[in-house]
Scaffold this motif. Structure first.
Motif, short mmCIF file in Angstrom:
data_model
loop_
_atom_site.label_atom_id
_atom_site.label_comp_id
_atom_site.label_asym_id
_atom_site.label_seq_id
_atom_site.Cartn_x
_atom_site.Cartn_y
_atom_site.Cartn_z
N GLU A 59 0.79 -1.23 -0.03
CA GLU A 59 -0.08 -0.07 0.04
C GLU A 59 0.87 1.23 -0.02
N ILE A 60 1.94 1.24 0.83
CA ILE A 60 2.75 2.34 0.84
C ILE A 60 3.42 2.52 -0.71
N LEU A 61 4.03 1.48 -1.19
CA LEU A 61 4.60 1.47 -2.49
C LEU A 61 3.81 2.00 -3.35
N GLN A 62 2.53 1.89 -3.53
CA GLN A 62 1.52 2.28 -4.55
C GLN A 62 1.25 3.78 -4.03
N MET A 63 1.12 4.20 -2.99
CA MET A 63 0.71 5.46 -2.68
C MET A 63 2.15 6.44 -3.25
N ILE A 64 3.16 5.90 -2.88
CA ILE A 64 4.56 6.61 -3.51
C ILE A 64 4.58 6.78 -4.94
N GLU A 65 4.17 5.66 -5.72
CA GLU A 65 4.01 5.55 -7.05
C GLU A 65 3.09 6.66 -7.72
N ILE A 78 18.28 18.22 6.37
CA ILE A 78 18.71 16.86 5.85
C ILE A 78 17.33 16.07 5.80
N VAL A 79 16.43 16.43 6.91
CA VAL A 79 15.15 15.81 6.80
C VAL A 79 14.50 15.97 5.45
N ASP A 80 14.30 17.21 5.05
CA ASP A 80 13.63 17.50 3.75
C ASP A 80 14.26 16.64 2.48
N HIS A 81 15.65 16.59 2.57
CA HIS A 81 16.28 15.61 1.55
C HIS A 81 15.85 14.17 1.60
N ILE A 82 16.06 13.52 2.98
CA ILE A 82 15.82 12.27 2.94
C ILE A 82 14.53 11.84 2.78
N LEU A 83 13.41 12.70 2.95
CA LEU A 83 12.27 12.26 2.36
C LEU A 83 12.15 12.12 0.93
N ILE A 84 12.72 13.06 0.28
CA ILE A 84 12.84 13.19 -1.30
C ILE A 84 13.39 11.88 -1.70
N ASP A 85 14.68 11.47 -1.11
CA ASP A 85 15.30 10.26 -1.39
C ASP A 85 14.32 9.05 -1.56
N ILE A 86 13.55 9.05 -0.24
CA ILE A 86 12.79 7.59 0.16
C ILE A 86 11.66 7.79 -1.42
N LEU A 87 10.97 8.86 -1.55
CA LEU A 87 10.25 8.73 -2.58
C LEU A 87 10.70 8.70 -3.93
N LYS A 88 11.83 9.23 -4.38
CA LYS A 88 12.47 9.29 -5.79
C LYS A 88 13.33 8.17 -6.06
N GLU A 89 13.95 7.44 -4.78
CA GLU A 89 15.01 6.51 -4.98
C GLU A 89 15.08 5.44 -4.17
N PHE A 90 15.08 5.48 -2.87
CA PHE A 90 15.01 4.10 -2.14
C PHE A 90 13.58 3.28 -2.55
N SER A 91 12.54 3.90 -2.62
CA SER A 91 11.36 3.04 -2.60
C SER A 91 11.44 2.23 -4.02
N TYR A 92 12.22 2.66 -5.18
CA TYR A 92 12.27 2.11 -6.33
C TYR A 92 13.31 0.94 -6.36
N SER A 93 14.27 1.17 -5.48
CA SER A 93 15.24 -0.04 -5.36
C SER A 93 14.98 -1.12 -4.48
#
Length: 292
Positions: free
Chosen positions: A73-79, A121-136
């Motif tokens: 569900e989380i990955l679908q929301m991120i997509e 850093i908090v702002d950058h990390i959230l973007i990293d999760i959405l744009k990078e980590f979730s896809y890997s």
């Protein structure tokens, strides 16, 4: 080891209740800090295991929030969010899902970071999760939160290195940013010699580019004022600013006349408030374009 019950509010106002196994109260609080950051209005109570006035769960091995959504569900929301099809509620749900992990890593007392740096850093990390980590991520890697926690921890170290060093990725040539900044300050503070305009422009631009945005706010006021005066003398602002009003105000403040805001307002027949707003925007635009 003793079991402690903690209740309190996170910095975002989220209420938490947790039980931890710790040596003492300080140890218990440090565990809460690593998961949620600093707690406000917290209460801590030692629980006697022989008496059971509370229905306590075993102390968790991993400090994760209570799961409201499955990994799928989380990955679908991120997509959907990345495709600009997600709702604000979905973005909020994703942010809250990962927030304890992000805050726990960024607010670690072992990191030598200022409050502003941690927030950045908090702002950058959230973007990293959405744009990078979730896809890997893939299910064969285990739980999504376990995987994200590992990636966040490693990425926070990378951001800390970048804030601390210039050319941080190269261990042989990297240098402490504080030393580089001091060298630039010292260089600009030396008595002027007749430099070629192109060399002087390059010197001013390189000085601005090496200073991070968050660090520029901490630079001494006199240094910044001298820097803006040099920008005006070299005419750099005329090339970078599109607004004629911003150009005029900046030139009157830092050019040959060196007028005060109230004098600029009288000269241009505008209010002092208009001068202040345009001056701030002119400085921001100059710095932003030089850093590109």
């Amino acid at each position: 080891m003793t079991i402690y019950l903690l209740t309190g509010n996170t910095s975002e106002g989220r209420k938490i209740t947790m039980s931890v196994e710790a040596i003492n109260e300080s140890h218990a609080l440090s565990q809460a800090y690593s998961q949620y950051g600093k707690l406000r209005q917290y209460q801590i109570m030692k629980i006697d295991v022989l008496q059971e006035p509370y229905d306590l769960e075993q102390a968790p091995k991993h400090f994760f929030p209570k799961l409201q959504y499955s990994d799928e569900e989380i990955l679908q929301m991120i997509e959907r969010i990345n495709m600009n099809q997600g709702s604000f509620e979905e973005y909020k749900a994703v942010k809250e899902h990962f927030d304890p992990i992000i805050k726990g890593a960024v607010n670690s007392p072992t990191l030598d970071l200022s409050i502003d740096e941690r927030e950045e850093i908090v702002d950058h990390i959230l973007i990293d999760i959405l744009k990078e980590f979730s896809y890997s991520f893939s299910p064969d890697r285990g739980r999504l939160l376990s995987y994200i926690k590992m990636k966040v921890r490693d990425r926070v170290k990378v951001y800390q290195e970048r804030l601390k060093y210039v050319n941080a990725s190269n261990r042989k040539s990297r240098r402490l940013r504080s030393i580089v900044l001091k060298e630039h300050f010292d260089e600009l503070s030396r008595p002027e010699i007749n430099l070629d305009d192109d060399l002087e422009r390059a010197k001013v631009i390189s000085t601005i580019q090496v200073i991070p945005e968050d660090a520029f706010r901490k630079v001494p006021r006199k240094f910044k004022e001298d820097l803006f005066e040099r920008i005006a003398e070299l005419g750099i602002h005329n090339e970078l600013l599109r607004s004629e009003r911003q150009k005029a105000i900046f030139n009157l403040a830092y050019g040959p006349k060196r007028l005060k805001q109230i004098e600029i307002a009288a000269n241009l027949k505008i209010t002092q408030g208009t001068v202040s707003v345009n001056m701030k925007r002119a400085k921001e635009n100059i710095l932003k374009k030089i850093k590109k």
